[in-house]
Design an enzyme around this catalytic site. Structure first.
Site, PDB file in Angstrom:
ATOM      1  N   CYS A  95      -4.550   7.042   2.765  1.00 29.32           N
ATOM      2  CA  CYS A  95      -4.396   5.516   3.447  1.00 29.32           C
ATOM      3  C   CYS A  95      -2.905   4.897   3.249  1.00 29.32           C
ATOM      4  CB  CYS A  95      -5.312   4.566   2.734  1.00 29.32           C
ATOM      5  SG  CYS A  95      -5.370   3.054   3.217  1.00 29.32           S
ATOM      6  N   CYS A  98      -3.022   1.597   2.081  1.00 31.14           N
ATOM      7  CA  CYS A  98      -2.948   1.558   0.511  1.00 31.14           C
ATOM      8  C   CYS A  98      -1.600   1.864  -0.170  1.00 31.14           C
ATOM      9  CB  CYS A  98      -4.057   2.694  -0.007  1.00 31.14           C
ATOM     10  SG  CYS A  98      -5.693   2.667   0.632  1.00 31.14           S
TER      11      CYS A  98
END
Length: 203
Positions: A95, A98
């Protein structure tokens, strides 16, 4: 730090001095075996070791940031936190949002040693994550003592102020009247009906 031997070499001593300087940045570490004079220069027989840096999600800000690997670890951490504010980050190693947000989250953990930060890898804990309604990454849960789940939301780096505002709201001094509620009686080992797979939130 992980070290990998990349071989032994003979080289001018000036090169060794240079590589000791590079070692401070965490890349190559020379270990001198012996030194001898050759021609007009000193030669060095040295072993070089290359450092392998931890992956971004393997880094922690300190003792108040913990990796969660199972449902039981998650429940135990919530129970042991008692009245302490607990912030849970659900993330994916793939991600991008993230990864972009993580350094700032680490700084926040360092600024708030009184808060417990739990890191949950979505792919390693899919049944639990899905039962906790994690549908987008990164995703955050805020827990505290007998109050249980206080708040949950998705957040990107551009919206990090949401996390700061939630900390300011929920991190006040107080005593819970009862045992930690955690996630209640929810069975986190059995996934709920299939939902759309988690995906990175827009920045």
């Amino acid at each position: 730090m992980f070290l990998k031997n990349i071989g032994e070499f003979e080289c001018p001593i000036e090169f060794i001095v240079s590589e000791f300087s590079n070692a401070r940045s965490g890349y190559i570490f020379p270990r001198v075996n012996d030194v001898y004079f050759s021609g007009d220069t000193y030669q060095v027989h040295a072993t070089f070791t290359e450092s392998e840096q931890p992956k971004w999600w393997e880094r922690n800000a300190g003792p108040n940031m913990i990796d969660i690997h199972s449902t039981q670890e998650f429940l135990n951490a919530l129970s042991e936190a008692k009245d302490r504010l607990v912030i849970v980050e659900f993330y994916g190693t793939w991600c991008a949002s993230c990864r972009a947000l993580f350094p700032k989250l680490c700084r926040t953990a360092e600024e708030h040693p009184e808060i417990l930060f739990l890191k949950v890898n979505f792919d390693e804990n899919k049944p639990m994550s899905k039962n906790l309604n994690v549908k987008v990454l990164p995703y955050f849960h805020f827990y505290r003592g007998a109050d249980g789940l206080l708040e949950s939301f998705s957040c990107s780096l551009a919206k990090f102020q949401k996390i700061k505002d939630a900390i300011e709201l929920h991190n006040s001094d107080r005593c819970s009247l009862g045992p930690p509620k955690g996630v209640g009686d929810l069975n986190l080992d059995n996934p709920s009906p299939p939902r759309k797979a988690a995906e990175s939130s827009p920045t």
